[in-house]
Design a protein around this motif. Structure first.
Motif, PDB file in Angstrom:
ATOM      1  N   GLN A 357       0.834  -1.208   0.000  1.00  0.00           N
ATOM      2  CA  GLN A 357       0.000   0.000   0.000  1.00  0.00           C
ATOM      3  C   GLN A 357       0.867   1.256   0.000  1.00  0.00           C
ATOM      4  OE1 GLN A 357      -2.733   1.046  -0.709  1.00  0.00           O
ATOM      5  NE2 GLN A 357      -3.565   2.614   0.644  1.00  0.00           N
ATOM      6  N   ARG A 361       0.789   4.399  -2.695  1.00  0.00           N
ATOM      7  CA  ARG A 361       0.561   5.789  -2.289  1.00  0.00           C
ATOM      8  C   ARG A 361       1.791   6.658  -2.540  1.00  0.00           C
ATOM      9  NH1 ARG A 361      -3.941   6.942   0.736  1.00  0.00           N
ATOM     10  NH2 ARG A 361      -3.336   9.042   0.129  1.00  0.00           N
ATOM     11  N   GLY A 368      -4.797   3.961  -3.727  1.00  0.00           N
ATOM     12  CA  GLY A 368      -3.922   2.809  -3.563  1.00  0.00           C
ATOM     13  C   GLY A 368      -4.690   1.515  -3.704  1.00  0.00           C
ATOM     14  N   LEU A 369      -4.409   0.566  -2.848  1.00  0.00           N
ATOM     15  CA  LEU A 369      -4.999  -0.757  -2.956  1.00  0.00           C
ATOM     16  C   LEU A 369      -6.479  -0.736  -2.585  1.00  0.00           C
ATOM     17  CD1 LEU A 369      -2.210  -2.984  -1.361  1.00  0.00           C
ATOM     18  CD2 LEU A 369      -2.600  -2.466  -3.786  1.00  0.00           C
ATOM     19  N   HIS A 439      -4.972  -1.989   5.751  1.00  0.00           N
ATOM     20  CA  HIS A 439      -3.806  -1.748   4.894  1.00  0.00           C
ATOM     21  C   HIS A 439      -4.208  -1.350   3.481  1.00  0.00           C
ATOM     22  CE1 HIS A 439      -1.520  -3.517   8.145  1.00  0.00           C
ATOM     23  NE2 HIS A 439      -2.194  -4.647   8.033  1.00  0.00           N
ATOM     24  N   SER A 440      -5.418  -0.863   3.289  1.00  0.00           N
ATOM     25  CA  SER A 440      -5.868  -0.539   1.935  1.00  0.00           C
ATOM     26  C   SER A 440      -6.566   0.820   1.919  1.00  0.00           C
ATOM     27  CB  SER A 440      -6.822  -1.623   1.413  1.00  0.00           C
ATOM     28  OG  SER A 440      -8.030  -1.627   2.150  1.00  0.00           O
TER      29      SER A 440
END
Length: 673
Positions: A357, A361, A368-369, A439-440
């Motif tokens: 991620q 970014r 991002g993801l 995390h996304s």
């Protein structure tokens, strides 16, 4: 037992007692199915006495909730207002105190800010989850300008140390490359935890749990120094095996699993040699939640029992091990190193996910993801073992009959119980959202209709014996909006197929981007022009369950069809309709290309999608590089190489081809100079 009492209880429990099939005929759910579904929901209905007791339970639960949801600035509806005073004190999530007024209709005046706030009521405290008006949208991130991104199957990406199965190393490399080309997001296939001891169960949409991640998605190059990785490879004697697996055209899941696990175990054993890494893992281990410990414990127990088909499923284990308890904890203590290794695997994959991620970014992507949340879980998996009261027991998720499947579908998955969610104040759903947004920058919710209703089938019955069961949609959408706001994350809802009237508009009102797929956007006149697509939707060229655009044009999906000439004739007609739509939209000209000449068609498809008013344009990686592959063929298992395809080119170079670069520029200018 009167059917009227049974149907009344079913209706109160959210079970639709009738449904309409694909022919337009109304069908009534059988009493046997209603009783089976009610029993699975914890509402036995075997006789009149049980019916009345279950009805009383439903009525009592509706009056005794200590968790409510609302929107910012809107009044709050409480289940029991008989003792509600004129003023109610509240503590906001940030610690601020405020006073809410009782209104004439018995509701409370609302909160001004989103969050999980506490109402101090005479009978005890109540949590009020207060959501913003809608989810964060891409327009919020990009000042109303549209954006585009790629959709990739994680396992298909090649990168260093991937042991023959793509992982976050490839995701990070592709993310950096896509960001340079101007992409703002990279949607990835689900990375939920599967079964660590069963590498032949590799469908990403049949997870053991959605709270944790598949360790095979970890890549040590994103976490460890190069010298430590080299030492681990040498220690495990993996160099030749890793090279052979990496060069293979398709994924050999058992072999890749064995190699990666050996590599990760060697890294785990060498961890004390790297103090920064050892310290980071120790902090993660010491802060491990009970949910994570239970998952690690399940992995150990499943490994110990899965060799025998008779005990593959946890429901066939010895009774003392059927839940996390004293016997299970003793087993963990006796296998302490292996237990810690399972925790290590989750640390490694979480660190890899976070690094991927950051790569997106740092490359300039606005989101991002975008993670993918599967609709359900395997009933033999970790979540159902550790938290059986949260999930549907004895029911599976599927679909009623349609024109593609006259007998309906049973997906062999289970999911959350609506009563189980309510009993735990929806904490299981909140946990799932947080785990997949940690995390996304966004989340695609598979079969988003499941937030409103699911087709549930009693165990042992056919799909035709199922029924629609309602879920508390407004509560779930409010919680989704609240977590979207807290994580500054986009939400996409997979809303393909037959939907209730107005559902797409309702999604847009929630700030959830629906999906519009080029080959599905048809009416009696042909393919719909770009101008008619929804602004709040994500526009796609294809999905993981479809043949790519190039493969469709070539007819690669028609191989093996029993009536080949008929399907070829239909495809030829459809090619003409699509090319005509491209011409009318001004993205193509001249004669229709031959079936083997798919390049101009893929170019026009991307240009066509780029001209829609959709805020997000999402291009399958297979279409970006004009591949003719289909990642998954629904309805097949071993007949096709589902979930095994790999791109021949390393992920870092996949977009370097001149034709691919030119194709992607149809979506927007690159960031690189």
């Amino acid at each position: 037992m009167a059917d009227g009492l049974l149907e009344d209880l079913a209706t109160r429990a959210g079970i639709a007692i009738s449904w309409r099939d694909q022919t337009g005929a109304d069908r009534r759910v059988s009493p046997d199915s209603l009783r089976a579904i009610l029993a699975a929901l914890g509402l036995p209905a075997g006789d009149d006495a049980e019916l009345r007791q279950s009805r009383m339970r439903v009525e009592t639960e509706a009056r005794t909730r200590d968790f409510v949801t609302a929107r910012v600035g809107q009044s709050i509806d409480l289940p029991d207002v008989t003792t509600l005073p004129e003023e109610v004190e509240a503590t906001c999530e940030d610690g601020a105190r405020c006073v809410l007024q009782r209104m004439e209709d018995g509701r409370l005046s609302g909160f001004a800010t989103p969050g999980y706030h506490r109402l101090h009521l005479p009978g005890g405290d109540c949590t009020a989850a207060v959501a913003p008006d809608r989810c964060v949208t891409f327009a919020d991130l990009n000042q109303d300008a549209p954006g585009w991104g790629l959709a990739a199957q994680v396992y298909s990406l090649r990168s260093a140390c991937d042991c023959g199965a793509g992982d976050f190393g490839g995701v990070a490399a592709l993310g950096r490359a896509a960001a340079r080309r101007g992409a703002d997001f990279l949607a990835i296939s689900p990375v939920h935890a599967l079964f660590g001891s069963a590498p032949d169960h590799y469908s990403p949409y049949s997870p053991s749990t959605r709270l944790f991640f598949n360790p095979l998605a970890a890549n040590p190059t994103l976490v460890f120094p190069e010298d430590l990785i080299r030492r681990a490879i040498a220690k495990a004697g993996l160099a030749a095996r890793m090279e052979a697996l990496s060069n293979a055209p398709l994924i050999d899941w058992p072999a890749a699993h064995a190699a990666k696990r050996a590599l990760f175990r060697a890294l785990f054993d060498l961890l004390p040699k790297s103090k920064p890494m050892s310290d980071a893992f120790r902090r993660f281990r010491d802060g491990a939640s009970e949910l994570l410990k239970d998952f690690a414990l399940f992995e150990l127990l499943h490994r110990a029992h899965c060799a025998d088909p008779a005990t593959w499923e946890w429901r066939r284990w010895p009774k003392a091990l059927g839940r996390p308890g004293e016997a299970a904890r003793k087993f963990a203590a006796a296998n302490a190193a292996d237990f810690e290794f399972e925790i290590f695997l989750q640390w490694l994959v979480a660190e890899s996910y976070s690094a991927a991620q950051r790569a997106c970014r740092d490359g300039g992507m606005r989101a991002g993801l975008i993670a993918d949340l599967a609709i359900g879980i395997d009933p033999a998996g970790a979540h159902a073992w550790a938290r059986p009261d949260e999930v549907l027991q004895g029911l599976s998720i599927g679909a009623p009959p349609d024109y593609y499947s006259a007998e309906g579908q049973d997906w062999g998955l289970t999911g959350f119980s609506p009563r189980g969610l309510a009993a735990k104040n929806f904490a299981p759903f909140i946990d799932i959202l947080r785990a997949n947004l940690r995390h996304s920058g966004g989340l695609r919710i598979d079969h988003v209709m499941g937030l409103s209703r699911l087709w549930l089938i009693p165990e042992g019955a056919g799909a035709l014996d199922g029924a629609y069961v309602a879920y508390p949609a407004e509560t779930l959408f409010r919680l989704t909006a609240l977590e979207s706001w807290r994580h500054r994350a986009l939400i996409i809802g997979e809303d393909l197929g037959t939907l209730p009237m107005g559902f797409a508009d309702a999604l847009a009102g929630q700030g959830v981007a629906g999906m519009q797929v080029l080959r599905f956007e048809r009416d009696s006149n042909g393919f719909r022009p770009p101008v008619g697509w929804r602004a709040q939707a994500a526009a796609l060229t294809s999905t993981h369950d479809m043949i790519s655009t190039a493969g469709w044009w070539k007819g690669a999906d028609l191989e093996g069809e029993p009536d080949r000439q008929r399907v070829e004739d239909i495809r030829a007609w459809d090619r003409g309709l699509l090319w005509a739509a491209f011409q009318q939209a001004g993205v193509a000209s001249g004669e229709r290309p031959a079936p083997e000449d798919a390049g101009p068609v893929v170019d026009a498809a991307l240009d066509f999608v780029a001209r829609t008013p959709c805020a997000m344009k999402l291009i399958a990686l297979e279409d970006a590089v004009a591949s003719d592959v289909q990642p998954n063929v629904p309805g097949t298992t071993v007949e096709k190489p589902n979930w095994r395809h790999r791109f021949a080119t390393p992920a870092e170079s996949l977009l370097d081809d001149a034709a691919t670069r030119a194709r992607l520029q149809r979506l927007g200018p690159p960031r690189e100079t």
